[in-house]
Write a protein that holds these residues in place. Structure first.
Motif, mmCIF file in Angstrom:
data_model
loop_
_atom_site.group_PDB
_atom_site.id
_atom_site.type_symbol
_atom_site.label_atom_id
_atom_site.label_comp_id
_atom_site.label_asym_id
_atom_site.label_seq_id
_atom_site.Cartn_x
_atom_site.Cartn_y
_atom_site.Cartn_z
ATOM 1 N N GLU A 140 0.828 -1.203 0.000
ATOM 2 C CA GLU A 140 0.000 0.000 0.000
ATOM 3 C C GLU A 140 0.863 1.254 0.000
ATOM 4 O O GLU A 140 0.500 2.282 -0.571
ATOM 5 N N ARG A 151 2.261 3.611 6.123
ATOM 6 C CA ARG A 151 2.947 2.325 6.155
ATOM 7 C C ARG A 151 2.024 1.256 6.744
ATOM 8 O O ARG A 151 1.458 1.443 7.810
ATOM 9 N N ASN A 152 1.908 0.149 6.027
ATOM 10 C CA ASN A 152 1.000 -0.903 6.513
ATOM 11 C C ASN A 152 1.559 -2.288 6.181
ATOM 12 O O ASN A 152 0.967 -3.063 5.428
ATOM 13 N N GLN A 155 -0.773 -5.535 6.737
ATOM 14 C CA GLN A 155 -1.743 -5.860 5.700
ATOM 15 C C GLN A 155 -1.069 -6.354 4.433
ATOM 16 O O GLN A 155 -1.579 -7.258 3.752
ATOM 17 N N ASN A 191 8.171 -0.704 12.536
ATOM 18 C CA ASN A 191 6.838 -0.180 12.282
ATOM 19 C C ASN A 191 6.032 -0.118 13.580
ATOM 20 O O ASN A 191 6.052 -1.044 14.387
ATOM 21 N N SER A 193 2.873 -0.325 14.221
ATOM 22 C CA SER A 193 1.854 -1.359 14.396
ATOM 23 C C SER A 193 2.472 -2.667 14.861
ATOM 24 O O SER A 193 1.912 -3.386 15.694
#
Length: 285
Positions: A140, A151-152, A155, A191, A193
């Motif tokens: 993404e 930033r993901n 996923q 990151n 997450s």
């Protein structure tokens, strides 16, 4: 004839074992392959179609009537071939350097030759992963994107797992591996997450700081992986290494002049189940 401490055949046995030991530690991607021996130079193999078999229109697998003919299913394969490649390197050490140099030139030469052969084999394996994979995912946003909120990686990795699973392979069954280069590994673990969500890790991470598994995948880091790219494979299922000659080491002594240390391996990689592989490519930062 009895051997003395400095004779060549004793040294050869010792040096060969040391180089082989170093190389085995340096291999990162080869241990993910199923290893098979080979006696041919060209290897022909077949890639199996991943889709589940169906009975076709009007002939479903479910609900076969009494006394009716069974629906027909046929497995299909696509023929492919590859040729063996020799990976090798040698180093020559003068007698004087071996005996008098302040640097342990023999030890350093052993290490670097072993690393060169292992790195070359791993590069060939990763090149095949990026060339013949059955699935690709575009992230993404880059994992080091300037806008942190974009930033993901969680996923992105889940999307790769999804595509492999849709193709009827199970990367979460214990053999799934996420392959990263050191830069993307740092971006991934840095990151927010990932850092703040312990449920994405195995308990190894919270107990000792090491990455055991991430999102059900083991994590492997290697410089052979291209920047801004990673891959998901299934150990012993996605890749096969056909070995015509396993790692071999020879030491050649020219008495009073030099020692030559030579190492080589001959083989080729096959991706028999390309749909069990997914390459994840970062978009531009």
């Amino acid at each position: 004839m009895a051997d003395s401490v400095g004779m060549a055949d004793l040294r050869k046995e010792n040096v060969s074992a040391v180089v082989t030991g170093f190389a085995l530690q340096e291999f990162v991607l080869k241990p993910l392959c199923s290893i098979q021996s080979s006696t041919a130079w060209k290897e022909t193999y077949f890639k199996e179609t991943a889709a589940d078999l169906t009975g076709g229109t009007g002939s479903a697998v479910q609900g076969v009537p009494r006394l009716a003919n069974f629906p027909y299913g046929e497995v299909t394969w696509t023929e492919a071939s590859s040729r063996h490649l020799k990976h090798g390197m040698e180093g020559v050490i003068s007698w004087e350097d071996a005996k008098t140099n302040d640097i342990d030139v023999i030890a350093r030469t052993l290490l670097r030759i072993a690393r060169a052969v292992a790195n070359s084999v791993d590069l060939a394996i990763y090149s095949d992963i990026t060339t013949n994979n059955g699935n690709t995912v575009a992230t993404e946003a880059a994992w080091d994107a300037a806008v942190v909120a974009d930033r993901n990686p969680i996923q992105d990795i889940l999307n790769g797992i999804k595509l492999i699973t849709i193709d009827n392979y199970n990367p979460l069954g214990g053999g799934g591996v996420l392959i990263l280069n050191p830069t993307d590994y740092a971006n991934l673990l840095g990151n927010q997450s990932i850092r703040n969500a312990g449920q994405f890790y195995t308990d190894d991470v919270t107990r000792n700081g090491r990455v055991g598994k991430l999102l059900g995948l083991s994590v492997v880091v290697s410089n052979v992986v291209d920047a801004d790219e990673c891959a998901i494979v299934i150990k012993n299922e996605s890749l096969t290494w056909k070995s015509a000659a396993s790692l071999t080491v020879n030491t050649i002594e020219d008495p009073g002049k030099s020692f030559t240390i030579r190492a080589w391996e001959v083989g080729t990689v096959q991706q028999k189940n390309p749909d069990s592989v997914c390459v994840i490519t970062n978009t531009a930062a």
